[in-house]
Design a protein around this motif. Structure first.
Motif, PDB file in Angstrom:
ATOM      1  N   ARG A   1       0.823  -1.219   0.000  1.00 26.50           N
ATOM      2  CA  ARG A   1       0.000   0.000   0.000  1.00 26.50           C
ATOM      3  C   ARG A   1       0.852   1.262   0.000  1.00 26.50           C
ATOM      4  NH1 ARG A   1      -5.550  -1.550   3.045  1.00 26.50           N
ATOM      5  NH2 ARG A   1      -5.647  -3.642   2.220  1.00 26.50           N
ATOM      6  N   GLY A   2       1.784   1.294  -0.973  1.00 23.79           N
ATOM      7  CA  GLY A   2       2.618   2.478  -1.144  1.00 23.79           C
ATOM      8  C   GLY A   2       3.571   2.739   0.005  1.00 23.79           C
ATOM      9  N   GLY A   3       3.998   1.671   0.675  1.00 17.25           N
ATOM     10  CA  GLY A   3       4.962   1.799   1.766  1.00 17.25           C
ATOM     11  C   GLY A   3       4.357   2.107   3.118  1.00 17.25           C
ATOM     12  N   THR A   4       3.033   2.175   3.204  1.00 17.16           N
ATOM     13  CA  THR A   4       2.402   2.509   4.483  1.00 17.16           C
ATOM     14  C   THR A   4       2.248   1.298   5.406  1.00 17.16           C
ATOM     15  OG1 THR A   4       0.167   2.205   3.593  1.00 17.16           O
ATOM     16  CG2 THR A   4       1.123   4.434   3.474  1.00 17.16           C
ATOM     17  N   LYS A   5       2.271   0.095   4.828  1.00 18.63           N
ATOM     18  CA  LYS A   5       2.142  -1.139   5.611  1.00 18.63           C
ATOM     19  C   LYS A   5       3.367  -2.020   5.395  1.00 18.63           C
ATOM     20  CE  LYS A   5      -2.056  -0.371   7.142  1.00 18.63           C
ATOM     21  NZ  LYS A   5      -2.400  -0.275   8.552  1.00 18.63           N
ATOM     22  N   HIS A   6       3.601  -2.910   6.348  1.00 18.59           N
ATOM     23  CA  HIS A   6       4.757  -3.804   6.282  1.00 18.59           C
ATOM     24  C   HIS A   6       4.322  -5.217   6.644  1.00 18.59           C
ATOM     25  CE1 HIS A   6       8.556  -5.641   7.819  1.00 18.59           C
ATOM     26  NE2 HIS A   6       8.998  -5.092   6.718  1.00 18.59           N
ATOM     27  N   ARG A   7       4.810  -6.206   5.890  1.00 18.51           N
ATOM     28  CA  ARG A   7       4.559  -7.635   6.159  1.00 18.51           C
ATOM     29  C   ARG A   7       5.898  -8.295   6.410  1.00 18.51           C
ATOM     30  NH1 ARG A   7       0.744 -10.926   7.475  1.00 18.51           N
ATOM     31  NH2 ARG A   7      -0.651 -10.003   5.984  1.00 18.51           N
ATOM     32  N   GLN A   8       5.970  -9.115   7.447  1.00 16.47           N
ATOM     33  CA  GLN A   8       7.177  -9.886   7.722  1.00 16.47           C
ATOM     34  C   GLN A   8       6.777 -11.277   8.178  1.00 16.47           C
ATOM     35  OE1 GLN A   8       9.526  -8.693  11.134  1.00 16.47           O
ATOM     36  NE2 GLN A   8      11.376  -9.486  10.202  1.00 16.47           N
ATOM     37  N   VAL A   9       7.387 -12.275   7.570  1.00 20.66           N
ATOM     38  CA  VAL A   9       7.209 -13.668   7.965  1.00 20.66           C
ATOM     39  C   VAL A   9       8.592 -14.210   8.260  1.00 20.66           C
ATOM     40  CG1 VAL A   9       6.462 -15.969   7.233  1.00 20.66           C
ATOM     41  CG2 VAL A   9       5.118 -13.959   6.579  1.00 20.66           C
ATOM     42  N   CYS A  10       8.772 -14.775   9.457  1.00 23.53           N
ATOM     43  CA  CYS A  10      10.109 -15.244   9.829  1.00 23.53           C
ATOM     44  C   CYS A  10      10.023 -16.449  10.766  1.00 23.53           C
ATOM     45  CB  CYS A  10      10.894 -14.112  10.485  1.00 23.53           C
ATOM     46  SG  CYS A  10      10.117 -13.467  11.984  1.00 23.53           S
ATOM     47  N   LEU A  11      11.174 -17.056  10.979  1.00 21.08           N
ATOM     48  CA  LEU A  11      11.312 -18.127  11.961  1.00 21.08           C
ATOM     49  C   LEU A  11      11.772 -17.522  13.273  1.00 21.08           C
ATOM     50  CD1 LEU A  11      13.093 -20.983   9.999  1.00 21.08           C
ATOM     51  CD2 LEU A  11      10.877 -21.126  11.113  1.00 21.08           C
ATOM     52  N   ASN A  12      11.193 -18.000  14.370  1.00 25.77           N
ATOM     53  CA  ASN A  12      11.631 -17.601  15.705  1.00 25.77           C
ATOM     54  C   ASN A  12      11.720 -18.881  16.520  1.00 25.77           C
ATOM     55  OD1 ASN A  12      12.244 -16.383  18.088  1.00 25.77           O
ATOM     56  ND2 ASN A  12      10.286 -15.327  18.323  1.00 25.77           N
ATOM     57  N   GLY A  13      12.904 -19.490  16.523  1.00 27.60           N
ATOM     58  CA  GLY A  13      13.068 -20.787  17.171  1.00 27.60           C
ATOM     59  C   GLY A  13      12.295 -21.839  16.413  1.00 27.60           C
ATOM     60  N   SER A  14      11.350 -22.509  17.075  1.00 29.67           N
ATOM     61  CA  SER A  14      10.554 -23.543  16.417  1.00 29.67           C
ATOM     62  C   SER A  14       9.180 -23.027  15.986  1.00 29.67           C
ATOM     63  CB  SER A  14      10.391 -24.747  17.352  1.00 29.67           C
ATOM     64  OG  SER A  14       9.711 -24.345  18.525  1.00 29.67           O
ATOM     65  N   ASP A  15       9.044 -21.704  15.915  1.00 26.60           N
ATOM     66  CA  ASP A  15       7.782 -21.095  15.506  1.00 26.60           C
ATOM     67  C   ASP A  15       7.956 -20.256  14.245  1.00 26.60           C
ATOM     68  OD1 ASP A  15       6.300 -22.047  17.703  1.00 26.60           O
ATOM     69  OD2 ASP A  15       6.939 -20.351  18.942  1.00 26.60           O
ATOM     70  N   ALA A  16       6.892 -20.188  13.456  1.00 26.70           N
ATOM     71  CA  ALA A  16       6.816 -19.263  12.328  1.00 26.70           C
ATOM     72  C   ALA A  16       5.975 -18.081  12.805  1.00 26.70           C
ATOM     73  CB  ALA A  16       6.159 -19.928  11.134  1.00 26.70           C
ATOM     74  N   VAL A  17       6.423 -16.872  12.463  1.00 28.15           N
ATOM     75  CA  VAL A  17       5.738 -15.666  12.919  1.00 28.15           C
ATOM     76  C   VAL A  17       5.350 -14.817  11.710  1.00 28.15           C
ATOM     77  CG1 VAL A  17       5.897 -13.611  14.379  1.00 28.15           C
ATOM     78  CG2 VAL A  17       7.097 -15.701  15.048  1.00 28.15           C
ATOM     79  N   ASN A  18       4.116 -14.380  11.697  1.00 28.81           N
ATOM     80  CA  ASN A  18       3.570 -13.540  10.633  1.00 28.81           C
ATOM     81  C   ASN A  18       3.170 -12.213  11.268  1.00 28.81           C
ATOM     82  OD1 ASN A  18       2.220 -12.479   8.408  1.00 28.81           O
ATOM     83  ND2 ASN A  18       0.438 -13.800   8.644  1.00 28.81           N
ATOM     84  N   LYS A  19       3.804 -11.118  10.822  1.00 29.40           N
ATOM     85  CA  LYS A  19       3.499  -9.792  11.356  1.00 29.40           C
ATOM     86  C   LYS A  19       3.037  -8.877  10.229  1.00 29.40           C
ATOM     87  CE  LYS A  19       7.050 -10.011  14.936  1.00 29.40           C
ATOM     88  NZ  LYS A  19       8.235  -9.338  15.492  1.00 29.40           N
ATOM     89  N   TYR A  20       2.019  -8.062  10.534  1.00 27.11           N
ATOM     90  CA  TYR A  20       1.503  -7.107   9.566  1.00 27.11           C
ATOM     91  C   TYR A  20       1.098  -5.848  10.309  1.00 27.11           C
ATOM     92  CZ  TYR A  20      -1.545  -4.911   6.124  1.00 27.11           C
ATOM     93  OH  TYR A  20      -2.117  -4.026   5.249  1.00 27.11           O
TER      94      TYR A  20
END
Length: 145
Positions: A7-26
């Protein structure tokens, strides 16, 4: 695993590993996430690259109640002369609720950071899970040797 703006740089999505978990941030590019979903890697809905075609891609889907967030990341492989030039990466988020489409969001051009280096695949195999490709396309226990 994947990070991009939307959305033109106004929002950010990150999906990553954190130990034995997958994390989805928006959420907003600057500030705390509006949505954060953590899923154990062992139960993560992860579809690795199928191994055919011009695109190298993978999907990971997070569930949050009736909502499902399918995050797609990939890159098109160039063919022919000049193959050494890396192709741009792409990403998108497909959001559904009770099997109805809520939104299809595309990452802003040139904002995708995607490391296709086996992260989720390696994390699942480290737990003793094996990818059973065509025709089942599912993760299951690795066969004993």
């Amino acid at each position: 695993m994947i990070s991009c703006t939307l959305r033109g740089g106004t929002k950010h999505r990150q999906v990553c590993l954190n130990g034995s978990d997958a994390v989805n941030k928006y959420g907003p590019t600057s500030g705390a996430p509006e949505l954060e979903i953590t899923t154990p890697v062992g139960t993560l809905d992860y579809l690795p690259r199928p191994g055919v075609g011009c695109d190298i891609w993978e999907t990971v889907t997070f569930a949050n109640g009736a909502f499902r967030y399918e995050v797609v990341s990939g890159s098109s492989r160039p063919f022919g002369e000049g193959d050494a030039v890396p192709s741009p990466t792409y990403g998108s988020i497909h959001i559904t609720r009770d099997d109805g489409v809520i939104a299809d969001l595309t990452c802003d051009a040139d904002s995708v950071e995607w490391g296709y280096c086996g992260g989720f695949f390696d994390a699942k195999t480290a737990l003793g899970l094996c990818w059973e490709g065509h025709p089942t396309k599912a993760w299951g226990p690795c066969p004993s040797e």
